[in-house]
Every structure is written in structure tokens, then in C-alpha cells.
Design a protein around this motif. Structure first.
Motif, PDB file in Angstrom:
ATOM      1  N   ASN A 216      -0.994  -7.126  -5.351  1.00  0.00           N
ATOM      2  CA  ASN A 216      -0.396  -7.466  -4.061  1.00  0.00           C
ATOM      3  C   ASN A 216       1.051  -7.888  -4.285  1.00  0.00           C
ATOM      4  N   ALA A 238       7.735  -7.286   3.673  1.00  0.00           N
ATOM      5  CA  ALA A 238       6.813  -6.220   3.276  1.00  0.00           C
ATOM      6  C   ALA A 238       5.643  -6.819   2.514  1.00  0.00           C
ATOM      7  N   GLU A 240       2.313  -5.450   0.367  1.00  0.00           N
ATOM      8  CA  GLU A 240       1.817  -4.215  -0.249  1.00  0.00           C
ATOM      9  C   GLU A 240       0.598  -4.496  -1.133  1.00  0.00           C
ATOM     10  N   SER A 242      -3.063  -3.366  -2.916  1.00  0.00           N
ATOM     11  CA  SER A 242      -3.655  -2.124  -3.410  1.00  0.00           C
ATOM     12  C   SER A 242      -4.931  -2.445  -4.180  1.00  0.00           C
ATOM     13  N   LYS A 260      -3.969   2.081  -1.121  1.00  0.00           N
ATOM     14  CA  LYS A 260      -2.726   1.320  -0.999  1.00  0.00           C
ATOM     15  C   LYS A 260      -2.376   1.141   0.474  1.00  0.00           C
ATOM     16  N   TRP A 261      -1.852  -0.031   0.781  1.00  0.00           N
ATOM     17  CA  TRP A 261      -1.368  -0.336   2.123  1.00  0.00           C
ATOM     18  C   TRP A 261       0.038  -0.927   2.017  1.00  0.00           C
ATOM     19  N   ASN A 262       0.877  -0.613   2.984  1.00  0.00           N
ATOM     20  CA  ASN A 262       2.245  -1.146   3.018  1.00  0.00           C
ATOM     21  C   ASN A 262       2.596  -1.475   4.462  1.00  0.00           C
ATOM     22  N   THR A 264       5.344  -3.351   6.840  1.00  0.00           N
ATOM     23  CA  THR A 264       6.743  -3.801   6.816  1.00  0.00           C
ATOM     24  C   THR A 264       7.186  -4.145   8.227  1.00  0.00           C
ATOM     25  N   HIS A 281      -0.429   3.754   4.741  1.00  0.00           N
ATOM     26  CA  HIS A 281      -1.597   3.556   3.884  1.00  0.00           C
ATOM     27  C   HIS A 281      -2.045   4.888   3.327  1.00  0.00           C
TER      28      HIS A 281
END
Length: 394
Positions: A216, A238, A240, A242, A260-262, A264, A281
Motif C-alpha cells: 500500500n 493517491a 495505491e 495491491s 491493483k487499485w489506484n 487519486t 483498477h
């Protein structure tokens, strides 16, 4: 005829020479006590630049020089412990911090008082008042690793905090003339750019076959730029996380699932700015399999999703599949490989994203989908052994 097409105002002749001398001192102190090792290092340096510029452009014919003294400093502290506990497990623990300071001078051509109108709709101006920019980077970290044997029943933890500050950053400010549609760009120093990052990573090998990893990142960025001749400040956050699941029965076969996720968020008090929250994602399955006939099959199949963007074309859901087949011959010296990229042909050659100022940037890729065959041959040439002279003794 050629001279009729010669653009005298936007053509130039430049002759630039640079001479640099770098002086540094490397100071290091180590102290060991049992299983604990401490190290402190200091690396100050200075680079002296002597530069000379000859420049001729239309009515401008100038020659100038400058002498720069650019300091640098790297400092590091590290505490490392290695031991075995009562259960026979190896324990590696490390923590420390690192500091890096360095500067960069603007290119001499940027200092010239010139007006480049090669593209009439995009004019570039020089700025003789540009100053050198400096960057400060500070990182602290903590590592913990517990294992019995490499690759089995191991736990790894990592935590780090990074802080970065830029002084006199060079921003390319611009103004727009709505009557003519002309953009005018000029490099200018700005202050206030900084960012911070918090990183956490946990990896656990359950046994020799199965394992997982969780990561993370949290990043906060304070971005300062110039838009329309006015100072623009945008804050972005942000997150992030994973997750990765690993199955590796042997060295030739492995399957990995990565999620994975992001998320922002862009926020600013700039007039006309719209607060945005985007989510990217992806879910990717990677495989490496040994097939009959000594054929190696490598593939990745995933779903990539984007949402929260202003433009509908930026909110996408794409299935992406890449794969390759390879086989070795001649005692692994000859490799034949066939690779297919974007087999489903869902990747768009034009992609858009937001930069640190929340502005849309467009990226163009030439060939998103294709098949490529390669033939690689490895050869080894051993160096000739030198013959030792024969010594004769009377």
C-alpha cells in the motif's frame, strides 16, 4: 530558390562548450557490536562548471560565459542486525535514513533573450533571470525479514517514509491569446513544490509453493505551476493498495494473480478548477508453464478499468491478453520465440491521463497490437590463455 524558404528569424547557429571539475570526500564510519552493525556515511561534493556560449540568431549575435559552483550532499545512517532465534529462524532487521541534496542549472540557451516563433501558434521565449534549482530528498525506512530457508516459510515487512522538496523548480508557464489562438511559453522559477510518500509492504511465503504479498502506498503532492501567467497550486492524494497471490510448484511453472487499485483526488482553489476523483483498477493473471516438447508458455491475461474521468472516452474497461511460446535448441544456445501483444485488440493507441496539475495529457502509441518472432543465438568465446615464459635455470 533555397534562400527564399530560409526563415532567418527562427534559424540560429550555436556553439557551446562545457568544462566541469568535481571534488568530493567520502567519509564512512562503521561500528559492529555482536550481531548489530552500525554504519554512518557522509558524501559531500562540489562540481565547478565553466561554460561558454556563442549564439547567432537574426539580429542577435552574442557570446557569454558563466561559472557555476553546484554543491551536493548524500548522508546515510544504517543499523542492521542479523541473528537466529531459539526456533532456528533467521532474523534480519534493518532501519535507517538517507538524505540527498543536489542542484541543477538551467541550460544556457534558456537564458537567451530570444523569441522562437518557428511554430506561429506556439511561441517560446527565453528568460535571462532563471536560477538554478535544488532538490532535497529525505527517506527513513524499516525492514524486517524472518525466514528459515530462502523461498520457504518467510515473512518480510517494509515500512518507509519519503519527503521531497524542490527549490526554484523550472516551470514552463504559458499565456493564451484567445483572439489569435497563440500560446506563448516561457520558463520561470517557482517555489512550493513538495511531495510525501508512505509505503508499506508485507510478503509471506506460506511454504515452498504458496505465498502472497500485500502493498500500500499513500502519496500527497503539492504541485505549483504557472497557467495563464498566474500561479497554479494543485493538491493531489493517491492511495495505491495491491494484492498478489503466488503459486510456484517449481522453477519452471508459476501462476500469479495480481490485483491493483489506484484512487487519486485532485483539489485546487484555482478559478475554474473542478475537483476530481479517479479510480484505476486492474486484475491480472500471469502464468509461466512448461509444455511437452520443452516448450515454454508465458502469458498474462487481465482486466484494466478506469472511472471518474471527465471525458467519457477516458472511462474504459479493457481486456488485455499477451502470450509467448519459446523453445531452446543446441544446448540452450539457440532460442526461438513467438510473442503476441494485445491479442484481443482492445488497447486504444491513444490514451489520456491527468498530470500533477490535474490537466489532461494525451499519449499516442504507434502499434498497440502485433505479433513478433525472434531468433536468438548465444555464443561464448573463451579468452586465450597467456603463455607463461619458460624460465631456464643454469
Amino acid at each position: 530558390l533555397l534562400m527564399q524558404g530560409f526563415d532567418r528569424q527562427n534559424s540560429y547557429v550555436e556553439d557551446q562548450s562545457k568544462l566541469s571539475s568535481r571534488y568530493f570526500v567520502n567519509l564512512r564510519y562503521k561500528h559492529n557490536r555482536g550481531s548489530i552493525r552500525n554504519e554512518l556515511s557522509l558524501f559531500p561534493a562540489v562540481t565547478i562548471w565553466n561554460e561558454r556560449e556563442k549564439y547567432h540568431r537574426d539580429a542577435l549575435d552574442t557570446c557569454f560565459s558563466r561559472r557555476l559552483v553546484m554543491p551536493e550532499l548524500q548522508a546515510m545512517f544504517d543499523n542492521n542486525m542479523k541473528r537466529k532465534n531459539d526456533d532456528g529462524l533467521n532474523i534480519d532487521r534493518k532501519y535507517g535514513c538517507y538524505y540527498d541534496f543536489r542542484g541543477k542549472a538551467p541550460d544556457m540557451q534558456m537564458l537567451l533573450p530570444v523569441r522562437d516563433a518557428y511554430n506561429p501558434q506556439s511561441i517560446t521565449l527565453g528568460n535571462p533571470y532563471l536560477r538554478s534549482s535544488y532538490n532535497h530528498l529525505l527517506t527513513t525506512y524499516f525492514d524486517y525479514n524472518r525466514y528459515r530457508n530462502w523461498g520457504s516459510d518467510g515473512i518480510y515487512e517494509n515500512l518507509s517514509v519519503t519527503f521531497n522538496v524542490q527549490q526554484n523548480a523550472i516551470a514552463t508557464g504559458y499565456t493564451y491569446n484567445s483572439a489569435t489562438g497563440v500560446y506563448t511559453y516561457q520558463p520561470t522559477n517557482v517555489n512550493g513544490n513538495w511531495d510525501a510518500n508512505l509505503h508499506w509492504r508485507h510478503r509471506h511465503a506460506l511454504n515452498k509453493i504458496f505465498g502472497y504479498e500485500v502493498k500500500n502506498d499513500y502519496t500527497y503532492r503539492h504541485s505549483v505551476d504557472l497557467i495563464g501567467g498566474e500561479r497554479s497550486t494543485v493538491n493531489s492524494q493517491a492511495v495505491e493498495p495491491s494484492l498478489q497471490l503466488i503459486c510456484k510448484p517449481n522453477s519452471k511453472n508459476q501462476i500469479t494473480l495480481t490485483c491493483k487499485w489506484n484512487w487519486t483526488r485532485y483539489d485546487s482553489e484555482r478559478p475554474g478548477f473542478t475537483t476530481r476523483s479517479t479510480l484505476n483498477h486492474q486484475y491480472v493473471l500471469n502464468g509461466q508453464l512448461q509444455l511437452p516438447g520443452d516448450i515454454q508458455f508465458v502469458t498474462d491475461f487481465g482486466l484494466y478499468m478506469r472511472s471518474g474521468y471527465d471525458t467519457p472516452s477516458m472511462n474504459t474497461s479493457d481486456w488485455v491478453w499477451n502470450a509467448s511460446l519459446s523453445r531452446s535448441f543446441m544446448k540452450n544456445n539457440l532460442l526461438l520465440k513467438v510473442t503476441g501483444y494485445d491479442i484481443l485488440q482492445q488497447i486504444n493507441s491513444i490514451t489520456q491521463d491527468y498530470n500533477s496539475q490535474g490537466r489532461t495529457e494525451t499519449w499516442v502509441r504507434s502499434i498497440p497490437s502485433y505479433v513478433m518472432a525472434t531468433l536468438t543465438y548465444k555464443f561464448h568465446v573463451a579468452p586465450k590463455k597467456k603463455q607463461m615464459p619458460i624460465m631456464c635455470r643454469k
